[in-house]
Design an enzyme around this catalytic site. Structure first.
Site: not given
Ligand SMILES: CC(C)(COP(=O)(O)OP(=O)(O)OC[C@H]1O[C@@H](n2cnc3c(N)ncnc32)[C@H](O)[C@@H]1OP(=O)(O)O)[C@@H](O)C(=O)NCCC(=O)NCCS
Length: 318
Positions: A108, A245, A275
């Site tokens: 990214c 980004h 993304n």
């Molecule tokens: C992926 C992301 C959106 C998840 O959000 P979050 O608030 O961190 O959520 P968590 O990973 O803590 O997960 C919380 C819960 O939501 C659930 N969950 C994950 N994806 C889900 C979805 N699409 N729909 C519903 N629930 C979801 C998880 O399973 C977890 O459930 P659990 O608590 O029962 O295990 C977030 O971590 C994020 O954006 N991270 C950065 C990713 C990124 O930008 N990557 C690219 C960088 S270039």
């Protein structure tokens, strides 16, 4: 920068459509990421096809022919083939036969890395005119059963044309004023693809520890942004637009807040594009330039973080 252009595949995939395939909801995706929809490339539509379409538009805006290009960089983690570089097909299709062409892979952060690379070539005198493209088909490396990743990414391409010009050495100069690149390979396991020619002889699927990536993002992004601001000899309050980004609206907003830049000076496309990895910054740039928000002479802060872990920023006067 002489011009920019973007291309998005026709097919729009909404959150509601994804909610039919995995256990998720429109509300969850919007609240946690800001994403409402993303584009997905048609069957047979390759990264190079998106890159070529974006490049043709960028060249038209720049008002130059492909024969004027000395170099082409395609920033991508989803190349058409293991080799040759996707950039070679772009070069051939554009008819840029004088240009050398190669791919650059920093996930990214790819566009910021490629921009800094082209800048170094232009400053050294090795090239005068460069085409820098971010192009991705992440839909091809997603695990469509993993709700934690498949809702986040989209396909697309954006391109910019750069030409070396003498400046006064002042902050009012147009073009790339400063860049900053960083890598910390100790965090490679946080975001990676579990395949590759030398390891599994398969393409593999994207794997991510989202929460961990998130934790690093705002700190790293604010730090690299502060470095380019200082390097260029300007102040954060001089920044007219952040062109970040587009991974997650919470990361975008958190970084802007840390830098003291209000959200109405931040270009946001994550809601419509998701993304698109290396394509997200040039696509956001095109969106804001073509809608007339970014105007000539304005100061742009581009910042990105991605797998590697890699991160970096560029300060550009448009
Ligand atoms: C992926 C992301 C959106 C998840 O959000 P979050 O608030 O961190 O959520 P968590 O990973 O803590 O997960 C919380 C819960 O939501 C659930 N969950 C994950 N994806 C889900 C979805 N699409 N729909 C519903 N629930 C979801 C998880 O399973 C977890 O459930 P659990 O608590 O029962 O295990 C977030 O971590 C994020 O954006 N991270 C950065 C990713 C990124 O930008 N990557 C690219 C960088 S270039």
């Amino acid at each position: 920068m002489l011009g920019c252009g973007g291309y998005l595949p026709d097919r729009i995939v909404t959150n509601a459509e994804l909610a039919k395939q995995v256990e998720t909801s429109d509300e969850w995706i919007i609240e946690r990421t800001g994403i409402r929809e993303r584009r997905v490339a048609a069957e047979g539509e390759k990264t190079s096809d998106l890159a070529i379409a974006a490049s043709e538009r960028a060249l038209a805006k720049a008002g130059i022919g492909a024969d004027a290009l000395d170099m082409i960089i395609v920033a991508t983690s989803t190349p058409d083939n293991t080799f040759p570089a996707t950039a070679t097909r772009v070069q051939a299709e554009l008819g840029a036969l004088k240009a050398w062409a190669f791919d650059q892979q920093a996930v990214c952060s790819g566009f910021v890395y490629a921009l800094a690379t082209a800048d170094a070539y232009l400053r050294s005198g090795m090239a005068e005119t460069a085409l820098v493209i971010g192009a991705e088909t992440f839909s091809r490396i997603l695990d469509w059963e993993d709700r934690g990743t498949c809702v986040l990414f989209g396909d697309g391409a954006g391109a910019v044309v750069l030409r070396a010009e003498d400046g006064a050495g002042a902050t009012s100069d147009r073009g790339i004023l400063a860049t900053d690149l960083n890598t910390d390979g100790r965090y490679a396991d946080l975001l990676y693809v579990d395949g590759g020619p030398s390891s599994t002889q398969t393409v593999g699927k994207l794997r991510m520890h989202g929460r961990e990536v998130f934790r690093h993002a705002i700190v790293n992004l604010a730090e690299t942004a502060e470095k380019v601001i200082e390097r260029a000899g300007v102040d954060a309050s001089d920044v007219d637009w952040i062109v970040p980004h587009q991974a997650n609206i919470r990361i975008i907003a958190g970084t802007a807040k840390k830098l003291g830049v209000p959200m109405d000076r931040v270009v946001v496309t994550v809601d419509r594009h998701g993304n698109t990895s290396a394509a997200s910054i040039p696509l956001a740039l095109v969106d804001a330039v073509e809608s007339g928000r970014i105007k000539p002479g304005e100061l742009l802060l581009m910042e990105a973080m991605g797998g590697g872990m890699t991160w970096g920023a560029a300060l550009v006067r448009w």
